[in-house]
Write an enzyme that holds these catalytic residues in place. Structure first.
Site, PDB file in Angstrom:
ATOM      1  N   HIS A 110       1.246  -1.245   0.101  1.00 19.09           N
ATOM      2  CA  HIS A 110      -0.022  -0.079   0.226  1.00 19.09           C
ATOM      3  C   HIS A 110       1.226   1.635   0.226  1.00 19.09           C
ATOM      4  O   HIS A 110       0.625   2.464  -0.245  1.00 19.09           O
ATOM      5  CB  HIS A 110      -0.632   0.233   0.892  1.00 19.09           C
ATOM      6  CG  HIS A 110      -1.806  -1.435   0.738  1.00 19.09           C
ATOM      7  ND1 HIS A 110      -2.966  -1.179   0.267  1.00 19.09           N
ATOM      8  CD2 HIS A 110      -2.428  -2.019   1.864  1.00 19.09           C
ATOM      9  CE1 HIS A 110      -3.760  -2.175   0.182  1.00 19.09           C
ATOM     10  NE2 HIS A 110      -3.282  -2.898   1.318  1.00 19.09           N
ATOM     11  N   ASP A 149      -2.938 -10.849  -2.924  1.00 14.05           N
ATOM     12  CA  ASP A 149      -3.570 -10.380  -1.509  1.00 14.05           C
ATOM     13  C   ASP A 149      -4.984  -9.643  -2.339  1.00 14.05           C
ATOM     14  O   ASP A 149      -5.731  -9.218  -3.305  1.00 14.05           O
ATOM     15  CB  ASP A 149      -2.265  -8.793  -1.398  1.00 14.05           C
ATOM     16  CG  ASP A 149      -3.157  -8.779   0.379  1.00 14.05           C
ATOM     17  OD1 ASP A 149      -2.439  -9.104   1.220  1.00 14.05           O
ATOM     18  OD2 ASP A 149      -4.063  -7.973   0.706  1.00 14.05           O
ATOM     19  N   HIS A 151      -6.413  -7.713  -0.822  1.00 10.43           N
ATOM     20  CA  HIS A 151      -6.589  -5.926  -0.764  1.00 10.43           C
ATOM     21  C   HIS A 151      -5.451  -5.821  -2.217  1.00 10.43           C
ATOM     22  O   HIS A 151      -4.727  -5.537  -2.521  1.00 10.43           O
ATOM     23  CB  HIS A 151      -6.292  -5.126   0.409  1.00 10.43           C
ATOM     24  CG  HIS A 151      -6.487  -6.053   1.978  1.00 10.43           C
ATOM     25  ND1 HIS A 151      -6.130  -6.628   2.724  1.00 10.43           N
ATOM     26  CD2 HIS A 151      -7.817  -4.913   1.772  1.00 10.43           C
ATOM     27  CE1 HIS A 151      -7.004  -6.560   3.575  1.00 10.43           C
ATOM     28  NE2 HIS A 151      -8.293  -5.912   3.652  1.00 10.43           N
ATOM     29  N   ASP A 238      -4.693 -12.971   2.913  1.00  9.35           N
ATOM     30  CA  ASP A 238      -5.585 -12.890   3.548  1.00  9.35           C
ATOM     31  C   ASP A 238      -6.796 -13.175   2.497  1.00  9.35           C
ATOM     32  O   ASP A 238      -8.586 -12.491   2.924  1.00  9.35           O
ATOM     33  CB  ASP A 238      -6.234 -11.421   3.434  1.00  9.35           C
ATOM     34  CG  ASP A 238      -4.696 -10.553   2.989  1.00  9.35           C
ATOM     35  OD1 ASP A 238      -4.289 -11.033   1.664  1.00  9.35           O
ATOM     36  OD2 ASP A 238      -4.872  -9.033   3.628  1.00  9.35           O
TER      37      ASP A 238
END
Ligand SMILES: [Zn+2]
Ligand SMILES: [Zn+2]
Length: 439
Positions: A110, A149, A151, A238
């Site tokens: 991120h 991931d 996200h 995740d």
């Protein structure tokens, strides 16, 4: 399957946590480490462990511009985590191992080019720092990063958004339902790099079946067309059915088969917060798959709790695949149209939120589209938040192959802005000369 030599790097970062009960904490790696030792993986001749080194500030400044400086925004743990990823890449590039998996934290995907603080648990982008290291030290040019991931890898996307030589593919839970709320199919890269950013937003409830349809019909064919020199996997875990932060239904087998198909040269751990029920199984599965060993017996004890995929989810996945297949087939036409429409400059303005510190950043990027080189980038950034002094900067980024005119124009733009004095800090990130200068 032939046993391949796999390098592993561990760094659990005992002294770095957002808070003691935060999901991003050292136990994420400790349970995995126990499982790996228990399975005897570190005693296998095909697996070699490497120690992380500390990354240098100059490694980080090849990617990031910290405001007012990167050192004040990170800890030693960040330098070791990035250094561990670099150590994994070096082991592969020196030919000591066929592939490598860096299991380090803090994570990085991120973190964007400009850094005002920590967002989504990330302050610096480990994969991007490794990519620029590979380019500088080994002359690697064409890179593919596949972010698995749950996200959206918005930081990695941001850093390579104008770079046609880096293919960034991210599949993730639809941004309308999960942090950071981006990663839609129309985010494709700026005009010169159009099509080398590919987002695959997936509905909550996606299972192994849906994920592997995406791999077989979109990710793998695109990689085969792009022909990267190196494949990097931002390996977030995740998407697991037991993960507390998201709503997907992927299993350890689903992840291991993914690793087996992708055949990444280097995998870098990102998220994954189901510390006991998922991470040990997923990591062992990925390690066995990357080492070319049998992973079929790695199964979670509570696998019966993983739901099956609703038909509506399967249909939505197929729709996204077709949309991005069509984009990829048309990418050259789309790119020349976008370049023609933009003319000499292309720009975008965004709001970037740093959830850790409540900082809001307003950022405008202007890209020079030069017919002779990869041009340059001008960035105006202003960050504000409660209890945070407003910070502003004017930045020029000169590309590694910039022509003389572009190099001069970028520096001139910074001098002109400095003369007007509207901002607090002025930087030139000079990739042509490999240095970051504060002006
Ligand atoms: Zn994540
Ligand atoms: Zn130029």
């Amino acid at each position: 399957m032939d046993a391949k030599k796999l390098g592993l790097v561990f760094f659990p970062a005992f002294d770095w946590a957002i808070s003691p009960v935060h999901p991003e904490r050292e136990e994420r790696l400790l349970y995995t480490r126990d499982q790996i030792v228990e399975e005897g993986l570190l005693d296998m001749p095909s697996i070699q462990e490497y120690k992380p080194n500390m990354a240098k500030v100059s490694d980080i400044e090849r990617v990031h511009i910290g405001v007012p400086d990167i050192k004040s925004l990170i800890t030693n743990a960040h330098l070791v985590s990035s250094g561990g990823v670099i150590a994994a890449a070096d082991a592969v590039m020196r030919g000591e191992v066929d592939r490598a998996f860096a299991l380090t934290r803090p994570p990085g995907h991120h973190a964007m080019r400009v850094v005002h603080g920590t967002r989504g648990f990330c302050a610096i982008n480990n994969e991007a720092i490794m990519v620029e290291h590979l380019r500088k030290v080994y002359g690697v040019r064409k890179v593919a990063i596949v972010d698995t991931d749950v996200h959206h890898g918005d930081g990695t996307q941001d850093i390579f958004y104008h770079d046609p030589e880096t293919l960034f593919i991210s599949f993730h839970q639809d941004g309308r339902t999960l942090y950071p709320g981006t990663g839609f199919t129309d985010e494709l890269g700026s005009p010169m790099a159009l099509g080398t950013t590919i987002n695959i937003p997936l509905p909550p409830g996606t299972t192994d079946a849906g994920l592997h349809t995406v791999l077989d019909h979109l990710v793998m064919p695109v990689l085969a067309d792009f022909k990267p020199d190196i494949i990097i996997n931002s390996a977030g875990q995740d998407n697991h059915y037991s993960d507390p932060l998201a709503n997907m239904n992927i299993t350890a087998q689903g992840y291991a088969r993914l690793a087996d198909k992708l055949k990444a040269d280097i995998a870098v751990l990102e998220g994954g917060y189901s510390i006991e029920s998922a991470l040990p199984y997923i990591n062992v599965g990925i390690i066995l798959a990357m080492a070319g060993m049998d992973y079929s017996k790695v199964i979670e004890p509570d696998i019966h709790q993983c739901p099956s995929e609703p038909l509506s989810v399967t249909r939505a996945i197929k729709k996204v695949i077709v949309e991005q297949q069509n984009m990829w087939a048309m990418r050259e036409k789309l790119r020349s149209e976008a370049v023609a429409q933009a003319g000499d400059f292309w720009s975008r303005t965004r709001n970037i939120f740093y959830d850790e510190t409540g900082i809001n950043e307003q950022q405008t990027e202007t890209v020079r589209l030069c017919p002779k080189c990869s041009g340059y980038l001008l960035i105006v950034t202003e960050a504000y938040g409660s209890g945070f002094d407003c910070k502003s900067a004017f930045i020029a980024v000169i590309s590694w192959n910039a022509c003389a005119r572009c190099r001069q124009a970028a520096v001139d733009a910074v001098y002109k802005a400095k003369k007007q004095g509207k901002y607090q800090h002025y930087f030139v990130q000079n990739k042509y000369e490999d240095r970051l200068e504060k002006m």
